[in-house]
Scaffold this active site. Structure first.
Site, PDB file in Angstrom:
ATOM      1  N   LYS A   1     -10.791   2.741  13.940  1.00 29.95           N
ATOM      2  CA  LYS A   1      -9.509   3.283  14.424  1.00 29.95           C
ATOM      3  C   LYS A   1      -9.541   3.496  15.941  1.00 29.95           C
ATOM      4  O   LYS A   1      -8.553   3.221  16.628  1.00 29.95           O
ATOM      5  CB  LYS A   1      -9.176   4.588  13.686  1.00 29.95           C
ATOM      6  CG  LYS A   1      -8.755   4.369  12.249  1.00 29.95           C
ATOM      7  CD  LYS A   1      -7.442   3.577  12.163  1.00 29.95           C
ATOM      8  CE  LYS A   1      -7.050   3.187  10.770  1.00 29.95           C
ATOM      9  NZ  LYS A   1      -5.890   2.301  10.713  1.00 29.95           N
TER      10      LYS A   1
ATOM     11  N   TYR B   1     -14.733   3.860   9.363  1.00 28.50           N
ATOM     12  CA  TYR B   1     -13.272   3.907   9.463  1.00 28.50           C
ATOM     13  C   TYR B   1     -12.853   4.451  10.834  1.00 28.50           C
ATOM     14  O   TYR B   1     -12.006   3.863  11.518  1.00 28.50           O
ATOM     15  CB  TYR B   1     -12.758   4.809   8.342  1.00 28.50           C
ATOM     16  CG  TYR B   1     -11.272   5.042   8.311  1.00 28.50           C
ATOM     17  CD1 TYR B   1     -10.388   4.034   7.939  1.00 28.50           C
ATOM     18  CD2 TYR B   1     -10.745   6.304   8.608  1.00 28.50           C
ATOM     19  CE1 TYR B   1      -9.023   4.271   7.870  1.00 28.50           C
ATOM     20  CE2 TYR B   1      -9.382   6.541   8.540  1.00 28.50           C
ATOM     21  CZ  TYR B   1      -8.525   5.526   8.173  1.00 28.50           C
ATOM     22  OH  TYR B   1      -7.170   5.761   8.105  1.00 28.50           O
TER      23      TYR B   1
ATOM     24  N   GLY C   1       0.822  -1.214   0.000  1.00 30.05           N
ATOM     25  CA  GLY C   1       0.000   0.000   0.000  1.00 30.05           C
ATOM     26  C   GLY C   1       0.853   1.260   0.000  1.00 30.05           C
ATOM     27  O   GLY C   1       2.072   1.216  -0.186  1.00 30.05           O
ATOM     28  N   GLN C   2       0.175   2.387   0.241  1.00 28.04           N
ATOM     29  CA  GLN C   2       0.847   3.686   0.110  1.00 28.04           C
ATOM     30  C   GLN C   2       1.985   3.847   1.123  1.00 28.04           C
ATOM     31  O   GLN C   2       3.088   4.244   0.772  1.00 28.04           O
ATOM     32  CB  GLN C   2      -0.182   4.808   0.290  1.00 28.04           C
ATOM     33  CG  GLN C   2       0.343   6.169  -0.160  1.00 28.04           C
ATOM     34  CD  GLN C   2      -0.346   7.335   0.523  1.00 28.04           C
ATOM     35  OE1 GLN C   2      -1.104   7.157   1.473  1.00 28.04           O
ATOM     36  NE2 GLN C   2      -0.081   8.532   0.044  1.00 28.04           N
TER      37      GLN C   2
END
Ligand code: SER
Length: 309
Positions: free
Chosen positions: A144, A140, A11-12
């Site tokens: 988290k 999301y 991923g990033q």
């Protein structure tokens, strides 16, 4: 850190992080993994295809490579999560739970990134304190906060060495982010180079915290190498290097590309998410407890992005 396993490594964040870790700790001491598998993933060093929601596969992989540190990056981002909250819960919470259990079984240190998404509309928006109201309104964000609390719980209850940061939007040129709200601040540079124009899905005047990837990578390494006795807020530290709105980034690009133009085509879903997040974080706890000290401001980042894309 001696032998490191990175999940979500394609991923990033993982793309930049693996490269830097291999430079510091040695090629074969960094095991990258991802649900996906492509021949190129194997080129830079040991890579294993692994789905973090598969508890047994996760455990066996960490055991086989005798890792002492797990950097658990596998996650679904905010905008994609609103489209598919079930998948988000499975990866972001069940996958994280597996990372905690594997770390407990094998005695590994564990890094888990949280996010500005862990805050919500009732959080103080400016200079958002380290410890404050966290009532997010996205799937999301809920995942988290759950992650932050679970990591604290495993530290308190089992003495597990869990550490984490609340990342802002991260900007990089090596790998694209996938399905986040802050992604506009990456796309804008690619479109500037390609077409000289960008249509922003985030509205004028919407401030969000951001950070350039080299600073994000440094922050992970610094935190994981920090003296544990100094860490009061383990999960998770506010980190950020800048706060800007679309007009600021446009002006920064125009300093180098005067003909660059931008207009707006606001996406109501991502705008609502952005509106529920802080404008700017207070990062003093990270600075005091482990020396967080980002190097890139907006103009320095713009120069580097436009040079490297
Ligand atoms: N960059 C993330 C997102 O936009 C925030 O952590 O979803």
């Amino acid at each position: 850190m001696k032998k490191i396993l990175i999940t979500g490594a394609t991923g990033q964040i993982g793309t930049d992080l693996a490269e830097e870790l291999r430079r510091i700790y040695g090629r074969d001491n960094v095991i990258t993994s991802s649900r996906r598998d492509k021949p190129e993933f194997h080129e830079a060093g040991p890579f294993e295809s692994m789905d973090c929601t598969d508890a047994k596969a996760f455990y066996e992989l960490a055991k086989k490579h005798e890792v002492d540190t797990i950097l658990h990056l596998a996650a679904i981002l905010s905008a994609q999560g609103e489209k598919n909250p079930n998948l988000l819960w499975d990866i972001n919470v069940n996958g994280l739970y597996n990372s905690l259990e594997v770390s407990k079984e094998l005695g590994c240190a564990l890094f888990v990134p949280s996010s500005i998404g862990s805050f919500g509309p009732s959080t103080p928006r400016d200079h958002t304190p380290q410890t404050t109201i966290q009532r997010p309104t996205t799937a999301y964000g809920i995942s988290k906060v759950t992650g932050e609390l679970l990591c604290d719980y495993y530290h308190l209850k089992y003495g597990l060495d869990t550490r984490g940061v609340r990342f802002p939007g991260l900007i990089s040129y090596k790998a694209l982010p996938g399905g986040g709200t802050t992604d506009y601040a990456v796309h804008i540079y690619h479109e500037a180079k390609k077409n000289g124009h960008y249509s922003s899905y985030i509205d004028k005047g919407t401030y969000m915290d951001m950070m350039y990837m080299p600073d994000a990578v440094d922050s992970i390494i610094q935190l994981m190498e920090a003296n544990p006795d100094k860490l009061i807020d383990r999960n998770a530290f506010n980190v950020s290097a800048m706060s800007f709105e679309p007009e600021d980034i446009k002006k920064s690009i125009q300093k180098i590309m005067p003909d660059f133009t931008m207009d707006y085509d606001v996406d109501p879903i991502r705008q609502a998410i952005a509106d529920s997040w802080p404008n700017s974080l207070d990062t003093s706890a990270a600075r005091e407890q482990w020396g967080f000290n980002p190097k890139f401001d907006l103009d320095k980042m713009t120069e580097d992005m436009l040079k490297n894309i």
